[in-house]
Design a protein around this motif. Sequence first.
Motif, PDB file in Angstrom:
ATOM      1  N   PRO A  59       0.844  -1.205   0.000  1.00  0.00           N
ATOM      2  CA  PRO A  59       0.000   0.000   0.000  1.00  0.00           C
ATOM      3  C   PRO A  59       0.877   1.252   0.000  1.00  0.00           C
ATOM      4  CG  PRO A  59      -0.007  -1.005   2.165  1.00  0.00           C
ATOM      5  CD  PRO A  59       0.719  -1.947   1.249  1.00  0.00           C
ATOM      6  N   PRO A  60       0.387   2.334  -0.571  1.00  0.00           N
ATOM      7  CA  PRO A  60       1.197   3.560  -0.597  1.00  0.00           C
ATOM      8  C   PRO A  60       1.350   4.121   0.813  1.00  0.00           C
ATOM      9  CG  PRO A  60      -1.015   4.003  -1.400  1.00  0.00           C
ATOM     10  CD  PRO A  60      -0.909   2.514  -1.228  1.00  0.00           C
ATOM     11  N   PRO A  61       2.461   4.812   1.083  1.00  0.00           N
ATOM     12  CA  PRO A  61       2.654   5.370   2.429  1.00  0.00           C
ATOM     13  C   PRO A  61       1.641   6.480   2.693  1.00  0.00           C
ATOM     14  CG  PRO A  61       4.340   6.177   0.948  1.00  0.00           C
ATOM     15  CD  PRO A  61       3.553   5.138   0.194  1.00  0.00           C
ATOM     16  N   PRO A  62       1.275   6.665   3.945  1.00  0.00           N
ATOM     17  CA  PRO A  62       0.290   7.709   4.258  1.00  0.00           C
ATOM     18  C   PRO A  62       0.897   9.090   3.976  1.00  0.00           C
ATOM     19  CG  PRO A  62       1.215   6.820   6.273  1.00  0.00           C
ATOM     20  CD  PRO A  62       1.727   5.977   5.141  1.00  0.00           C
ATOM     21  N   PRO A  63       0.071  10.052   3.633  1.00  0.00           N
ATOM     22  CA  PRO A  63       0.601  11.391   3.377  1.00  0.00           C
ATOM     23  C   PRO A  63       1.114  12.019   4.668  1.00  0.00           C
ATOM     24  CG  PRO A  63      -1.793  11.422   3.344  1.00  0.00           C
ATOM     25  CD  PRO A  63      -1.372   9.973   3.451  1.00  0.00           C
ATOM     26  N   PRO A  64       2.099  12.909   4.577  1.00  0.00           N
ATOM     27  CA  PRO A  64       2.623  13.524   5.796  1.00  0.00           C
ATOM     28  C   PRO A  64       1.565  14.400   6.461  1.00  0.00           C
ATOM     29  CG  PRO A  64       3.546  14.576   3.853  1.00  0.00           C
ATOM     30  CD  PRO A  64       2.757  13.392   3.376  1.00  0.00           C
ATOM     31  N   ASN A  65       1.684  14.529   7.772  1.00  0.00           N
ATOM     32  CA  ASN A  65       0.731  15.313   8.542  1.00  0.00           C
ATOM     33  C   ASN A  65       0.974  16.803   8.266  1.00  0.00           C
ATOM     34  OD1 ASN A  65      -1.022  16.389  10.363  1.00  0.00           O
ATOM     35  ND2 ASN A  65      -0.314  15.155  12.100  1.00  0.00           N
ATOM     36  N   PRO A  66       0.017  17.501   7.701  1.00  0.00           N
ATOM     37  CA  PRO A  66       0.257  18.906   7.365  1.00  0.00           C
ATOM     38  C   PRO A  66       0.293  19.826   8.583  1.00  0.00           C
ATOM     39  CG  PRO A  66      -1.992  18.309   6.828  1.00  0.00           C
ATOM     40  CD  PRO A  66      -1.296  17.048   7.275  1.00  0.00           C
ATOM     41  N   SER A  67      -0.132  19.353   9.763  1.00  0.00           N
ATOM     42  CA  SER A  67      -0.138  20.230  10.927  1.00  0.00           C
ATOM     43  C   SER A  67       1.270  20.462  11.472  1.00  0.00           C
ATOM     44  CB  SER A  67      -1.033  19.662  12.029  1.00  0.00           C
ATOM     45  OG  SER A  67      -0.489  18.460  12.501  1.00  0.00           O
ATOM     46  N   PHE A  68       2.227  19.565  11.140  1.00  0.00           N
ATOM     47  CA  PHE A  68       3.598  19.738  11.601  1.00  0.00           C
ATOM     48  C   PHE A  68       4.359  20.542  10.561  1.00  0.00           C
ATOM     49  CE2 PHE A  68       2.790  15.481  13.656  1.00  0.00           C
ATOM     50  CZ  PHE A  68       2.575  16.017  14.918  1.00  0.00           C
ATOM     51  N   GLY A  69       4.859  21.685  10.968  1.00  0.00           N
ATOM     52  CA  GLY A  69       5.669  22.494  10.077  1.00  0.00           C
ATOM     53  C   GLY A  69       7.137  22.172  10.268  1.00  0.00           C
ATOM     54  N   SER A  70       7.971  22.683   9.401  1.00  0.00           N
ATOM     55  CA  SER A  70       9.399  22.461   9.568  1.00  0.00           C
ATOM     56  C   SER A  70       9.929  23.469  10.574  1.00  0.00           C
ATOM     57  CB  SER A  70      10.119  22.596   8.237  1.00  0.00           C
ATOM     58  OG  SER A  70       9.956  23.907   7.741  1.00  0.00           O
ATOM     59  N   ALA A  71      11.054  23.159  11.164  1.00  0.00           N
ATOM     60  CA  ALA A  71      11.595  24.017  12.212  1.00  0.00           C
ATOM     61  C   ALA A  71      12.993  24.505  11.849  1.00  0.00           C
ATOM     62  CB  ALA A  71      11.621  23.260  13.535  1.00  0.00           C
ATOM     63  N   SER A  72      13.232  24.807  10.605  1.00  0.00           N
ATOM     64  CA  SER A  72      14.551  25.316  10.237  1.00  0.00           C
ATOM     65  C   SER A  72      14.589  26.830  10.413  1.00  0.00           C
ATOM     66  CB  SER A  72      14.867  24.950   8.789  1.00  0.00           C
ATOM     67  OG  SER A  72      14.017  25.646   7.913  1.00  0.00           O
ATOM     68  N   PHE A  73      15.796  27.358  10.560  1.00  0.00           N
ATOM     69  CA  PHE A  73      15.946  28.804  10.719  1.00  0.00           C
ATOM     70  C   PHE A  73      15.434  29.535   9.476  1.00  0.00           C
ATOM     71  CE2 PHE A  73      19.303  27.662  13.851  1.00  0.00           C
ATOM     72  CZ  PHE A  73      18.753  28.322  14.932  1.00  0.00           C
ATOM     73  N   LYS A  74      15.633  28.916   8.319  1.00  0.00           N
ATOM     74  CA  LYS A  74      15.214  29.561   7.066  1.00  0.00           C
ATOM     75  C   LYS A  74      13.691  29.711   7.035  1.00  0.00           C
ATOM     76  CE  LYS A  74      15.633  29.034   2.095  1.00  0.00           C
ATOM     77  NZ  LYS A  74      16.101  28.200   1.001  1.00  0.00           N
ATOM     78  N   ASP A  75      12.975  28.663   7.437  1.00  0.00           N
ATOM     79  CA  ASP A  75      11.505  28.726   7.426  1.00  0.00           C
ATOM     80  C   ASP A  75      10.973  29.667   8.501  1.00  0.00           C
ATOM     81  OD1 ASP A  75      11.438  26.975   5.328  1.00  0.00           O
ATOM     82  OD2 ASP A  75      11.090  25.196   6.563  1.00  0.00           O
ATOM     83  N   LEU A  76      11.733  29.852   9.568  1.00  0.00           N
ATOM     84  CA  LEU A  76      11.302  30.767  10.628  1.00  0.00           C
ATOM     85  C   LEU A  76      11.642  32.218  10.312  1.00  0.00           C
ATOM     86  CD1 LEU A  76      12.300  28.664  13.754  1.00  0.00           C
ATOM     87  CD2 LEU A  76      10.016  29.019  12.828  1.00  0.00           C
ATOM     88  N   GLY A  77      12.417  32.434   9.269  1.00  0.00           N
ATOM     89  CA  GLY A  77      12.766  33.795   8.875  1.00  0.00           C
ATOM     90  C   GLY A  77      13.925  34.372   9.663  1.00  0.00           C
ATOM     91  N   ALA A  78      14.775  33.533  10.227  1.00  0.00           N
ATOM     92  CA  ALA A  78      15.899  34.008  11.035  1.00  0.00           C
ATOM     93  C   ALA A  78      17.085  34.317  10.126  1.00  0.00           C
ATOM     94  CB  ALA A  78      16.289  32.959  12.060  1.00  0.00           C
ATOM     95  N   ASN A  79      17.755  35.417  10.426  1.00  0.00           N
ATOM     96  CA  ASN A  79      18.955  35.760   9.655  1.00  0.00           C
ATOM     97  C   ASN A  79      20.193  35.242  10.382  1.00  0.00           C
ATOM     98  OD1 ASN A  79      19.187  37.501  11.774  1.00  0.00           O
ATOM     99  ND2 ASN A  79      18.881  39.378  10.590  1.00  0.00           N
ATOM    100  N   ARG A  80      21.374  35.600   9.901  1.00  0.00           N
ATOM    101  CA  ARG A  80      22.620  35.085  10.446  1.00  0.00           C
ATOM    102  C   ARG A  80      22.823  35.508  11.896  1.00  0.00           C
ATOM    103  NH1 ARG A  80      28.234  36.714  10.344  1.00  0.00           N
ATOM    104  NH2 ARG A  80      29.524  34.858  10.215  1.00  0.00           N
ATOM    105  N   THR A  81      22.490  36.726  12.237  1.00  0.00           N
ATOM    106  CA  THR A  81      22.676  37.235  13.604  1.00  0.00           C
ATOM    107  C   THR A  81      21.819  36.458  14.599  1.00  0.00           C
ATOM    108  OG1 THR A  81      23.056  39.421  12.658  1.00  0.00           O
ATOM    109  CG2 THR A  81      22.629  39.316  15.019  1.00  0.00           C
ATOM    110  N   VAL A  82      20.590  36.150  14.226  1.00  0.00           N
ATOM    111  CA  VAL A  82      19.700  35.397  15.123  1.00  0.00           C
ATOM    112  C   VAL A  82      20.259  33.994  15.345  1.00  0.00           C
ATOM    113  CG1 VAL A  82      17.378  34.431  15.350  1.00  0.00           C
ATOM    114  CG2 VAL A  82      17.681  36.749  14.480  1.00  0.00           C
TER     115      VAL A  82
END
Length: 121
Positions: A59-82
């Motif tokens: 069977p195909p794998p279940p789709p990822p849960n859309p309620s969990f977002g990624s937690a990278s600095f880039k996705d959070l909008g953090a720059n180098r200083t942060v």
Amino acid sequence: MQRALLPPLTLGPSFATPRTPHFSSPRPATPHALLSHHPLFPARLYSTGQKPPSPPPPPPPPPPNPSFGSASFKDLGANRTVKIVVYFSLGVIATVESVAWTKFLWAKFGPGAREGGGEEN
């Protein structure tokens, strides 16, 4: 010093002729005929023209849960200083925690205070 000469090596009658195996029954022409009568290795039909049914696809794998977002600095909008401030803060907190645990464990399991309470001379 002189070496002693050895007489030439001669092979006896058992080595003169090659040995052939002796079977109690005539040897079959094909190797699979040896195993065709054995109960653990029944005879098989190898070329029947029919393919065995293939297993159903997994069977195909279940789709990822859309309620969990990624937690990278880039996705959070953090720059180098942060990023630098966050990493530096985590380093300071980890160091303080390590020192606290070391002091606690040394007080709990380290050498005890000397008895007698007097000064050493």
